[in-house]
Design a protein around this motif. Structure first.
Motif, PDB file in Angstrom:
ATOM      1  N   ILE A 116      -0.320   4.548  -2.126  1.00 30.35           N
ATOM      2  CA  ILE A 116      -0.548   5.835  -1.354  1.00 30.35           C
ATOM      3  C   ILE A 116       0.359   6.850  -1.790  1.00 30.35           C
ATOM      4  O   ILE A 116      -0.140   8.083  -2.152  1.00 30.35           O
ATOM      5  CB  ILE A 116      -0.256   5.600   0.069  1.00 30.35           C
ATOM      6  CG1 ILE A 116      -1.531   4.812   0.696  1.00 30.35           C
ATOM      7  CG2 ILE A 116      -0.435   7.034   0.827  1.00 30.35           C
ATOM      8  CD1 ILE A 116      -1.319   4.285   2.288  1.00 30.35           C
ATOM      9  N   ILE A 157      -1.416   7.949  -4.946  1.00 32.92           N
ATOM     10  CA  ILE A 157      -2.455   9.103  -4.667  1.00 32.92           C
ATOM     11  C   ILE A 157      -2.145  10.266  -4.319  1.00 32.92           C
ATOM     12  O   ILE A 157      -2.510  11.351  -4.924  1.00 32.92           O
ATOM     13  CB  ILE A 157      -3.489   8.197  -3.745  1.00 32.92           C
ATOM     14  CG1 ILE A 157      -3.962   6.997  -4.178  1.00 32.92           C
ATOM     15  CG2 ILE A 157      -4.599   9.252  -3.202  1.00 32.92           C
ATOM     16  CD1 ILE A 157      -4.838   6.067  -3.260  1.00 32.92           C
ATOM     17  N   VAL A 158      -1.269  10.294  -3.548  1.00 32.54           N
ATOM     18  CA  VAL A 158      -0.462  11.621  -2.886  1.00 32.54           C
ATOM     19  C   VAL A 158      -0.084  12.469  -4.184  1.00 32.54           C
ATOM     20  O   VAL A 158      -0.038  13.633  -4.318  1.00 32.54           O
ATOM     21  CB  VAL A 158       0.529  11.432  -1.920  1.00 32.54           C
ATOM     22  CG1 VAL A 158       1.228  12.889  -1.588  1.00 32.54           C
ATOM     23  CG2 VAL A 158      -0.240  11.080  -0.663  1.00 32.54           C
ATOM     24  N   TRP A 197       1.004  -1.097   0.098  1.00 36.08           N
ATOM     25  CA  TRP A 197      -0.125  -0.098   0.044  1.00 36.08           C
ATOM     26  C   TRP A 197       0.958   1.165  -0.093  1.00 36.08           C
ATOM     27  O   TRP A 197       0.395   2.229  -0.436  1.00 36.08           O
ATOM     28  CB  TRP A 197      -0.984   0.025   1.435  1.00 36.08           C
ATOM     29  CG  TRP A 197      -2.125  -1.040   0.869  1.00 36.08           C
ATOM     30  CD1 TRP A 197      -2.376  -2.144   1.371  1.00 36.08           C
ATOM     31  CD2 TRP A 197      -3.206  -0.567   0.375  1.00 36.08           C
ATOM     32  NE1 TRP A 197      -3.414  -2.601   0.896  1.00 36.08           N
ATOM     33  CE2 TRP A 197      -4.055  -1.813   0.093  1.00 36.08           C
ATOM     34  CE3 TRP A 197      -3.710   0.375  -0.669  1.00 36.08           C
ATOM     35  CZ2 TRP A 197      -5.282  -1.869  -0.534  1.00 36.08           C
ATOM     36  CZ3 TRP A 197      -4.858   0.587  -1.524  1.00 36.08           C
ATOM     37  CH2 TRP A 197      -5.773  -0.766  -1.332  1.00 36.08           C
TER      38      TRP A 197
END
Length: 156
Positions: free
Chosen positions: A107, A110-111, A103
């Motif tokens: 993440i 996404i950031v 993950w």
């Protein structure tokens, strides 16, 4: 070449990508593409400094500041590409045995998407707005209507 972590490379692109940190991690300090990140980032930081100290009417600020946004957007795009590269392809390119990145890489993607979209839209909006304001200033002063004449004659 020793194995490189995809997750670490993605987070380096998010946190220090505007200065080429991810490129230097993946390809070493002799990577010419990594060094290409440095000048526009520094120029954009100079533009941000000029904007802060000299105001929005500084022409150098509006020309330099979008460089920072575009460099950040490019680094975030690199972070997304790194984070979403398949394990097999990463292993072929950087020598790490195929394994799940987990993950942390997702993440990072996404950031990077959030930061990159914000930086790109802000840079484009600011740069285009300032460009058109600069283009319209000479036209507005040249075609400005004459001030109304005040007449001493009163209608009766």
């Amino acid at each position: 070449m020793r194995p490189r972590s995809r997750t670490l490379a993605a987070w380096l692109a998010v946190l220090g990508g505007a200065l080429g940190a991810h490129r230097f991690y993946l390809h070493g300090l002799r990577d010419p593409l990594g060094w290409l990140f440095v000048p526009p980032t520094l120029a954009g930081l100079v533009g941000a400094w000029r904007l802060q100290n000299l105001g929005q009417d500084d022409r150098y600020a509006w020309a330099l500041l979008p460089l920072l946004g575009l460099t950040i957007a490019a680094a975030m795009l690199a972070a997304i590409v790194i984070a979403l590269t398949s394990e097999e392809r990463w292993a072929l390119r950087f020598g790490q045995p195929p394994r799940r990145a987990g993950w942390a890489a997702v993440i990072a993607a996404i950031v990077a998407l959030l930061i990159g979209a914000t930086a790109l839209m802000s840079a484009l909006a600011y740069g285009i707005e300032r460009f058109f304001e600069w283009q319209l200033k000479p036209a507005q002063t040249a075609s400005a209507p004459a001030p109304p004449q005040v007449s001493s004659h009163r209608p009766t």
